[in-house]
Design a protein around this motif. Structure first.
Motif, short mmCIF file in Angstrom:
data_model
loop_
_atom_site.label_atom_id
_atom_site.label_comp_id
_atom_site.label_asym_id
_atom_site.label_seq_id
_atom_site.Cartn_x
_atom_site.Cartn_y
_atom_site.Cartn_z
N GLN A 85 -5.37 3.96 5.58
CA GLN A 85 -5.05 4.21 4.18
C GLN A 85 -5.91 3.34 3.27
O GLN A 85 -6.51 3.83 2.31
N GLY A 132 0.35 4.29 -2.51
CA GLY A 132 0.23 5.66 -2.02
C GLY A 132 1.19 6.61 -2.71
O GLY A 132 0.82 7.74 -3.07
N TYR A 184 -8.64 4.85 0.66
CA TYR A 184 -8.37 4.62 -0.76
C TYR A 184 -9.56 3.90 -1.38
O TYR A 184 -10.04 4.25 -2.47
N THR A 222 0.83 -1.20 0.00
CA THR A 222 0.00 0.00 0.00
C THR A 222 0.87 1.26 0.00
O THR A 222 0.43 2.31 -0.45
#
Length: 393
Positions: free
Chosen positions: A342, A89, A346, A85
């Motif tokens: 996150q 990101g 997302y 991730t």
């Protein structure tokens, strides 16, 4: 547009596999073959290659297959290299940075009336109407880019811890929404409102559904104050869309393109006319008896119809299934993942964008050749496959 991502991907290196509770979880790429998304795009590309056997124009076939190859290659590369991730990101931040540059160029064009990336004929028209375009070709493409940037902003607003950064990102999101309005891209305006409405309803909070409905009405009222002609544009767009008159305007041409496309599909026995060949058929038949005039416009201007007419019913149905599954998967990720903020946001922003894009994709003349759209879908697919694989472990 792709350069920052390409640079980042070239610098990526595999890391040893971590536990499923790790924030930047990695996965074994070989297991990716279990997912529908990866197979679908390979099948789509192969079907497009096979359509070489019945296409009428090899020129349009080569253009479309090249673009499809770039898109599929981007999806494979992102799935191969974006194994945490953290990498996803970083990719989103790089893409967001580039889209922000485009937004700044758009504001420069509106304020100064100077255009350095489009033809002189178009720049004269755009300057009079104060339309932004940047280097994305035209207002519709620009608005689609801002739509992507807006929903990336949504995820960053929730993820960033610094209130200074949150405020800057929020202002950038408002700037991008304003630029969509300034671009007069009606489909993307509707898409923006639809995506925000979906986000409000899906987002977990203490508000009841009735309060959420009230918030949506307040939001719509705020839009009408900030953008006074917004709803008149949308209402006119819908009325023109359902109307029957053919006066050669944008909506009439789009309806005729759809009607011709359905005729071409029927004549191809529902197999599709082949990669890119809708343009060829439109070019030679739009003024013929039994077809509808498109006033020299040959691009379908509708992503759904472009897939259906070019690639036939089977690919179209598979695409619909893939698209719906992608939305559902991201909603489920948002609702079930609790240990990684996150991943949650997302997923929420991706699902909201996909809902919005279902309308926004009918704006541009063709999305097949838009690399930035393929890149964003590749990031969404890489993220979804990563989190789904982690949950399976």
């Amino acid at each position: 547009m792709l350069l920052p991502i390409v640079v980042m991907l070239c610098c990526c290196r595999r890391e040893p596999q971590k536990s499923c509770c790790s924030l930047n979880h990695t996965y074994n790429y070989n297991n990716l073959n279990n997912f529908l998304y990866y197979y679908f795009f390979i099948v789509w590309f192969i079907y497009g290659l096979a359509s070489f056997l019945w296409v009428k124009s090899y020129k349009w076939w080569i253009i479309a297959e090249y673009s499809l190859f770039i898109g599929v290659a981007c999806i494979i590369i992102c799935n191969k290299l974006l194994i945490t991730t953290k990498y996803i990101g970083i990719s989103l931040k790089l893409m967001y940075f580039v889209l922000t540059l485009h937004s700044l160029i758009g504001w420069f064009e509106i304020i100064s009336g100077k255009y350095y990336f489009i033809s002189s004929n178009m720049s004269a028209i755009y300057s009079i109407n104060q339309y932004p375009a940047s280097a994305l070709g035209n207002t519709n493409n620009f608005a689609t880019g801002m739509l992507i940037g807006f929903f990336i902003s949504i995820s960053f607003i929730y993820i960033c811890r610094s209130w200074v950064i949150k405020t800057l990102v929020l202002l950038n999101a408002l700037s991008m929404s304003c630029l969509i309005y300034m671009a007069s891209s009606r489909a993307n305006l509707i898409a923006l409102i639809l995506g925000i409405t979906f986000l409000i309803f899906v987002k977990k909070n203490k508000f009841s559904k009735s309060i959420k409905v009230l918030l949506i009405f307040i939001l719509l009222g705020s839009f009408s104050l900030i953008y006074p002609t917004l709803y008149r544009q949308i209402i006119n767009f819908i009325l023109e869309l359902i109307g029957t008159c053919d006066n050669g305007d944008s909506i009439s041409v789009r309806k005729n393109l759809i009607l011709n496309g359905l005729i071409f599909l029927k004549e191809s026995f529902l197999l599709g006319v082949g990669s890119g060949n809708t343009n060829y058929y439109m070019e030679i038949n739009s003024c013929s008896d039994g077809y509808h005039t498109t006033y020299g416009i040959i691009n379908m201007h509708n992503w759904w119809m472009e897939i259906l007419v070019d690639y036939g019913v089977i690919i179209f149905i598979l695409y619909i299934i893939m698209y719906i599954k992608l939305i559902v998967d991201n909603v489920m990720i948002y609702k079930t993942v609790s240990y990684n903020i996150q991943e949650r946001y997302y997923a929420l922003s991706f699902a909201s964008f996909l809902i919005a894009y279902s309308i926004g994709c009918i704006s541009a003349s063709s999305n097949m050749t838009k690399e930035y759209i393929w890149l964003f879908f590749a990031l969404i697919l890489a993220f979804t496959n990563l989190v789904l694989h982690k949950s399976m472990q």
